[in-house]
Design an enzyme around this catalytic site. Structure first.
Site, PDB file in Angstrom:
ATOM      1  N   HIS A  50      72.069   8.621 -34.973  1.00 34.88           N
ATOM      2  CA  HIS A  50      72.815   9.011 -33.810  1.00 34.88           C
ATOM      3  C   HIS A  50      72.322   7.235 -33.598  1.00 34.88           C
ATOM      4  O   HIS A  50      71.290   7.065 -32.967  1.00 34.88           O
ATOM      5  CB  HIS A  50      72.768   9.950 -34.098  1.00 34.88           C
ATOM      6  CG  HIS A  50      72.145  10.830 -33.399  1.00 34.88           C
ATOM      7  ND1 HIS A  50      71.315  12.212 -32.494  1.00 34.88           N
ATOM      8  CD2 HIS A  50      70.917  10.200 -32.886  1.00 34.88           C
ATOM      9  CE1 HIS A  50      71.360  12.080 -31.655  1.00 34.88           C
ATOM     10  NE2 HIS A  50      70.188  11.061 -32.439  1.00 34.88           N
TER      11      HIS A  50
ATOM     12  N   SER B   4      67.812  11.261 -36.109  1.00 39.96           N
ATOM     13  CA  SER B   4      67.193  10.815 -35.257  1.00 39.96           C
ATOM     14  C   SER B   4      66.150   9.352 -35.524  1.00 39.96           C
ATOM     15  O   SER B   4      66.425   9.079 -35.763  1.00 39.96           O
ATOM     16  CB  SER B   4      67.184  11.809 -33.950  1.00 39.96           C
ATOM     17  OG  SER B   4      67.120  11.594 -33.067  1.00 39.96           O
TER      18      SER B   4
END
Length: 310
Positions: free
Chosen positions: A106, A83
């Site tokens: 993401h 992330s």
């Protein structure tokens, strides 16, 4: 106050470690950047990452600062860079990944409570941040932005070899033992290898402590606390405090609560009082439908959102 990073001076340059959730414990990127700013502009930096991510806004600020740093920046992923942490990694002039390390990209996500206008504003902010992330990953990898966007939307995990093939890392290193465990339940496609490691009872790199001395005759000794349990409880407490403060519109109060280790009950009371003090009482001149101001509806919201266990 506990923090999620450390900066250690070396004979030449400095070593930075981010071994936790970015922006945890009420410590923002502002403190990180202040500490980083104390280093010489041309100092070579070694950044060691093992993080599940965290605040994407803090990550963008850290990435931009590292990219502006005049000295060489070497990033080593000691386990996971997921992330927001994977975006920080992209600031490295060289990114090193051990064979058993993972990198994940993401779309950014966020939480907002309020009107439709508030939610549209958050969506616009996330779109802007997402576009910035795409450019950063594309710049490092040399891949087209459309390709990166699809990988982000799918929440894509890369092992070291895949990351190097993709251009998101540069150098393959020998395997390492993962140095920390994180709650990965918020991700959709976490590899089984990571899930198994995170669920392991023993921390692979923790040195077993020497046996505690036996209690004196007649004394009582309770069971030794489990370090993993203590860490999990501390992380859950910190996250709840930060979430409560954000929900009440008082994020600046989180640091004080965490430093004082304020109980969640007292946190709730303090936030309700702060919210009540901040909201003017207009009921005398403009009667409002629903419960009277003394009902403190924010208290109801906080109580419903973060119910105590037990």
């Amino acid at each position: 106050m506990k923090t999620w990073y450390s900066i250690c001076a070396l004979d030449e340059g400095a070593e930075i470690s981010i071994y936790d959730e970015i922006g945890a414990y009420g410590v923002s990127a502002k403190a990180f950047l202040a500490d980083l700013g104390k280093l010489p502009d041309a100092a070579p930096l070694t950044l060691r990452l093992n993080s599940p991510g965290g605040s994407v806004f803090d990550a963008v600020a850290i990435y931009n600062t590292l990219k502006r740093h005049a000295g060489n920046v070497t990033v080593t992923i000691d386990g996971i860079a997921a992330s927001a942490a994977s975006y920080i990694a992209m600031a490295g002039d060289e990114i090193i990944m051990p064979e058993n390390a993972f990198l994940m990209i993401h779309d950014p996500s966020g939480l907002v409570m309020g009107t439709a206008a508030d939610m549209r504003s958050m969506a616009e902010a996330l779109d802007k941040v997402g576009a910035s992330l795409i450019k950063g990953y594309a710049a490092k990898s040399g891949k087209a932005e459309d390709e990166i966007a699809k990988l982000m939307a799918a929440e894509t995990w890369f092992d070291a070899s895949e990351a190097i093939d993709m251009g998101l890392a540069d150098t393959l290193a020998a395997p390492v033992k993962m140095a920390a465990r994180f709650d990965m339940s918020g991700f959709r496609n976490t590899p089984e290898a990571i899930v198994a490691t995170m669920k392991a009872k023993a921390d692979p790199v923790t040195v077993e402590p020497e046996p505690a001395p036996k209690p004196a005759v007649g004394s009582k000794a309770g069971p030794e606390p489990d370090p993993a349990t203590i860490r999990t409880e501390a992380m859950a407490y910190a996250k709840t405090v930060v979430d409560l403060c954000r929900l009440a519109g008082q994020p600046q109060m989180a640091a004080g609560f965490l430093e004082a280790e304020t109980s969640l009950e007292d946190v709730r009371k303090a936030l309700i009082d702060a919210r009540a003090a901040a909201d003017p009482d207009i009921s005398a001149t403009h009667p409002q439908p629903g419960p009277a101001p003394q009902a403190k509806p924010w208290g109801d919201v906080i109580a419903r959102t973060f119910k105590r266990k037990g």
